[in-house]
Write an enzyme that holds these catalytic residues in place. Structure first.
Site, short mmCIF file in Angstrom:
data_model
loop_
_atom_site.label_atom_id
_atom_site.label_comp_id
_atom_site.label_asym_id
_atom_site.label_seq_id
_atom_site.Cartn_x
_atom_site.Cartn_y
_atom_site.Cartn_z
N VAL A 142 10.83 13.14 14.77
CA VAL A 142 11.39 11.79 14.85
C VAL A 142 10.40 10.76 14.30
O VAL A 142 10.79 9.83 13.58
CB VAL A 142 11.77 11.45 16.30
CG1 VAL A 142 12.06 9.96 16.46
CG2 VAL A 142 12.99 12.26 16.73
N GLU A 143 9.12 10.93 14.60
CA GLU A 143 8.13 9.94 14.19
C GLU A 143 7.93 9.90 12.68
O GLU A 143 7.94 8.82 12.08
CB GLU A 143 6.79 10.22 14.87
CG GLU A 143 6.77 9.94 16.36
CD GLU A 143 6.85 8.45 16.68
OE1 GLU A 143 6.69 7.62 15.77
OE2 GLU A 143 7.08 8.12 17.86
#
Length: 359
Positions: A142-143
């Protein structure tokens, strides 16, 4: 297909259809207006920034000239100001759309490769910290999409900008200004200890760095040398990234073996939704109290001995989605204080894990 350019001279020889030519007014020459570039602003011209530099140097016993030079050479980053400016009121949240950005084939395939390439390290981190490999993989995916998008902004510019020019329109402007001033202090202290040029570091518009997007304070407190090469590297060492993410969650109270959330439905006859939502994502209700207020649990959720929070995820006008979040769900939100983020991380990690096992 090769593009062909037309010179101004050639353009003048083109003939328009007669009807079109007759309908047009005589052409008028208008000057071309180009947007004026905003002149660069450096924080050496900002009195509060220079006063902060002197105070920081004294408290941290750093070379005052070096601290003043680093902050003074930082440039105001308009992208940082735009990035933290709240969206207009009334813009609806949409869990379904948010989820679709992360739980999608490209990210799952990249996560599968990352897991396969780092299988032993993930297993070691899970054994040492009790944090599931799926959660670690979900965070990194996600990051930064496993390192594909770690940010292109100068970290020093971003953090200095938000330390001294945080938008006053933000409802928590004072607290956020204090936060970024602390991050600036942490960044310069970290760079001085490691012999790193602060101007060389690239990251997000808010100053987050590396594959796990750690802010400087998180790097200083939770990043670890998990590959035992004598240094902590969150840009190029997957082992350090994996170990540091696991260490972060452990430090915030991750409880090994506890699920992050359970399904929940409602009993309309006893539902007290306002009371259930009042604590937001902070786990506040035991099983009996949760169900007495109309939240219906089933199966393993009934055996949970900790507290629950009713987590609401809005769907832009459609009915909201809900889960019963545990203490471990709350721990995931300490990485990013958003229930949408936390559930996306959890579900991406689970999707990647499923992709490793043939049906």
């Amino acid at each position: 297909m090769q593009r062909r350019s037309i010179t101004l001279a050639a353009l003048a020889t083109l003939t328009l259809p007669a009807a079109f030519a007759q309908a047009q007014p005589p052409a008028k020459q208008r000057p071309i207006r180009r947007p004026e570039a905003r002149p660069a602003f450096f924080y050496g011209d900002h009195p509060a920034a220079m006063a902060f530099a002197d105070d920081l140097a004294t408290r941290r016993q750093l070379d005052p000239a070096w601290v003043r030079a680093q902050i003074g050479q930082a440039q105001r980053l308009e992208a940082a100001i735009r990035g933290v400016t709240p969206p207009p009121r009334g813009v609806p949240k949409n869990w379904a759309a948010y989820r679709a950005r992360f739980i999608e084939p490209t990210r799952i395939a990249a996560g599968q490769r990352f897991w396969q390439d780092n299988r032993e390290t993930l297993a070691r981190a899970e054994a040492e910290f009790g944090v599931p490999a799926s959660l670690i993989v979900g965070v990194i995916g996600v990051e930064t999409l496993y390192g594909r998008h770690t940010g292109t902004h100068k970290v020093l510019d971003a953090i200095t900008t938000l330390a001294f020019d945080f938008p006053a329109s933000h409802p928590r402007a004072a607290a956020r200004t204090a936060f970024f001033r602390d991050e600036l202090e942490q960044l310069l202290s970290l760079c001085q200890r490691n012999g790193t040029d602060p101007h060389s570091l690239l990251g997000s518009f808010a100053g987050a760095m590396g594959l796990p997007q750690f802010m400087p304070s998180s790097w200083a407190r939770y990043a670890i040398d998990f590959d035992a090469d004598g240094k902590v590297d969150l840009f190029d060492s997957p082992a350090d990234v994996i170990g540091s993410v696991a260490n972060y969650f452990k430090a915030f109270g991750w409880q090994s073996g506890m699920p992050t959330h359970f399904p929940v439905r409602f009993d309309p006859a006893t539902l007290d939704l306002d009371t259930l939502l009042a604590p937001d994502i902070l786990p506040s209700f035991g099983v009996a109290d949760f169900q007495a207020k109309g939240a219906v649990l089933e199966g393993a959720a009934l055996q949970h001995t900790g507290k629950f929070a009713l987590v609401e995820l809005e769907n832009a006008g459609a009915p909201s989605s809900y889960v019963a979040g545990t203490e471990n769900f709350y721990v995931v939100t300490r990485y990013n204080w958003s229930s949408y983020y936390a559930l996306a991380v959890i579900e991406l990690g689970e999707a990647v894990k499923r992709s490793l096992t043939p049906p």
